[in-house]
Each structure stands twice: as structure tokens, then as C-alpha cells.
Write a protein that holds these residues in place. Structure first.
Motif, short mmCIF file in Angstrom:
data_model
loop_
_atom_site.label_atom_id
_atom_site.label_comp_id
_atom_site.label_asym_id
_atom_site.label_seq_id
_atom_site.Cartn_x
_atom_site.Cartn_y
_atom_site.Cartn_z
N UNK A 164 0.83 -1.20 0.00
CA UNK A 164 0.00 0.00 0.00
C UNK A 164 0.86 1.26 0.00
N UNK A 165 1.93 1.23 0.76
CA UNK A 165 2.78 2.43 0.88
C UNK A 165 3.57 2.72 -0.38
N UNK A 174 -7.82 1.58 -1.23
CA UNK A 174 -7.84 1.80 0.21
C UNK A 174 -8.04 0.49 0.97
N UNK A 175 -7.54 0.48 2.19
CA UNK A 175 -7.70 -0.63 3.11
C UNK A 175 -8.63 -0.20 4.24
N UNK A 176 -9.58 -1.03 4.61
CA UNK A 176 -10.46 -0.73 5.74
C UNK A 176 -10.08 -1.60 6.93
N UNK A 185 -3.18 7.53 5.02
CA UNK A 185 -3.67 7.84 3.68
C UNK A 185 -4.09 6.59 2.92
N UNK A 186 -3.71 5.42 3.41
CA UNK A 186 -4.06 4.18 2.72
C UNK A 186 -4.91 3.25 3.58
N UNK A 187 -5.04 3.55 4.86
CA UNK A 187 -5.81 2.72 5.78
C UNK A 187 -6.86 3.58 6.47
N UNK A 188 -8.12 3.26 6.26
CA UNK A 188 -9.21 4.04 6.85
C UNK A 188 -9.84 3.27 8.00
#
Length: 220
Positions: A164-165, A174-176, A185-188
Motif C-alpha cells: 500500500x505504501x 484503500x484498506x479498511x 492515507x491508505x488505511x481508513x
């Protein structure tokens, strides 16, 4: 499962005298109810020792197939399809995977380091990280950390975060995750204390989109 049969058949008469179908059914029953092996064997009139060998053989055979089925999408088209399926769940855009950890109970391994396997709920376990897709299938599994290891530490040490990075093919979305993970910024993650209608709606959509993994955990 024809693909498992070559692994379940023994090369000599010293092996188990059970058909692959029976071996798979015995193992699935054990997985499903988590009861004593003797009780599972009694259903099919099989002794506990044979049940133990069957479960070990079938489990090893399934593990050999893992890379065939547990894998991330390999093309942009596949990733876009995953995004679309996630979006259809609760209109949450750009999601390509959900992540969480679940504790698999084990016996105390003994020795000086055994306590690292005791989790916050007080029992010994392996903390297994799973990354899932919208139809309850697995993208990735990490099953090597003792029960006391925090979910966020496992994530930070995983190839999932790295992809992801760096923004490679597997990082195009995106990752939940739940509140056990740090928002980025990539994990919500959900708002811990939502203070507006927008934040409450965000939390609701987040929970519904991530519900698939919670369903898997409930079935553990």
C-alpha cells in the motif's frame, strides 16, 4: 475435492484405509464444531487415533493449496472489479480489501516464552491477520504471531502495508480496518467519537463494508 486427492492417497498399504471424501468430511466436521476428535470419530465409527491422522493429512493437503486460492488480484481489471464489488456493498469508494485479526486458540506451548502466547482475553492463541475481499474470500493470511502481539504491529510488519505504501499494483486502493489500526492515507478506520452526521454516516458505511470479515470471525 479432486485437487486434494493426490495428496490424500497413500503410496502403500500402510496408509489410512479411508476414501478421500470420508477424510474431508471428518476434517470439516472437526473444523466446524471444534469438539473432541473421539466425538467426531464416533459419528462415522472411526477411532480417535485415525481421526487425528485424518485431520493432520487433510489439513496439510489443504495448506499445500493455499497459494492457489489465497492471493491478491493480479491485474488492473481484477482490482477494479474488487473495488466495484466493495462499492456495491455500501457505496464506499476505492476499497480494495478489509483487514482484521482473529485469535486462534492453542494449548500452552510451555517453556519460558509460553506467556507471549497468552492474549488479552487470558487464553493462549495465535493472532492471525486476515485480508479479505467482498465475497468472504481471503486475499492474504499471516499466522505466525503469538496471541499477545497487537494487531497494528502485525500489520506494520506485513507485506500488505508495504504494498500500500509503495503504491504498486496491489496498492491501488484503500484498506479498511477497525480502530485497532492507525488511520493513514491508505488505511481508513472508524471515528472513535463521531461528532457530526457526516462522521456517523462514514462510520455506518465503513462498518457495513467491513461486515464480511466480521461474519468470518463470528463463524470461527
Amino acid at each position: 475435492m479432486p485437487m486434494l486427492e493426490p495428496h490424500l492417497k497413500k503410496p502403500s498399504n500402510k496408509g489410512l484405509p479411508f476414501a478421500p471424501e470420508i477424510m474431508i468430511l471428518v476434517t470439516l466436521r472437526y473444523y466446524a464444531n471444534g469438539s473432541f476428535q473421539k466425538l467426531d470419530g464416533d459419528v462415522m465409527n472411526i477411532c480417535q487415533q485415525s481421526v487425528s491422522r485424518i485431520i493432520t493429512t487433510v489439513s496439510n493437503s489443504i495448506a499445500l493449496q493455499m497459494k492457489m486460492f489465497v492471493k491478491f488480484p493480479s491485474t488492473v481489471e481484477d482490482i477494479n472489479q474488487v473495488k466495484q464489488k466493495f462499492f456495491e456493498v455500501a457505496q464506499f469508494p476505492g476499497v480494495i480489501r478489509c483487514i482484521d485479526c482473529t485469535h486462534i486458540k492453542i494449548r500452552s506451548p510451555g517453556g519460558m516464552s509460553s506467556e507471549v502466547y497468552r492474549n488479552r482475553k487470558g487464553f493462549f492463541s495465535i493472532n492471525v491477520q486476515a485480508v479479505t475481499r467482498p465475497n468472504l474470500e481471503f486475499f492474504d493470511l499471516v499466522a505466525r504471531w503469538p496471541g499477545s502481539t497487537h494487531d497494528s504491529f502485525i500489520y506494520n510488519s506485513s507485506s500488505v502495508k508495504q504494498s500500500l505504501n509503495i503504491g504498486d499494483l496491489q496498492g491501488q486502493g484503500m484498506l479498511l480496518g477497525d480502530s485497532g489500526y492507525a488511520v493513514s492515507s491508505v488505511c481508513l478506520t472508524p471515528f472513535l467519537s463521531p461528532n457530526s452526521i457526516g462522521q456517523e454516516m462514514y462510520n455506518n458505511y465503513h462498518i457495513v463494508t467491513n461486515l464480511g470479515f466480521e461474519t468470518i470471525k463470528t463463524a470461527d
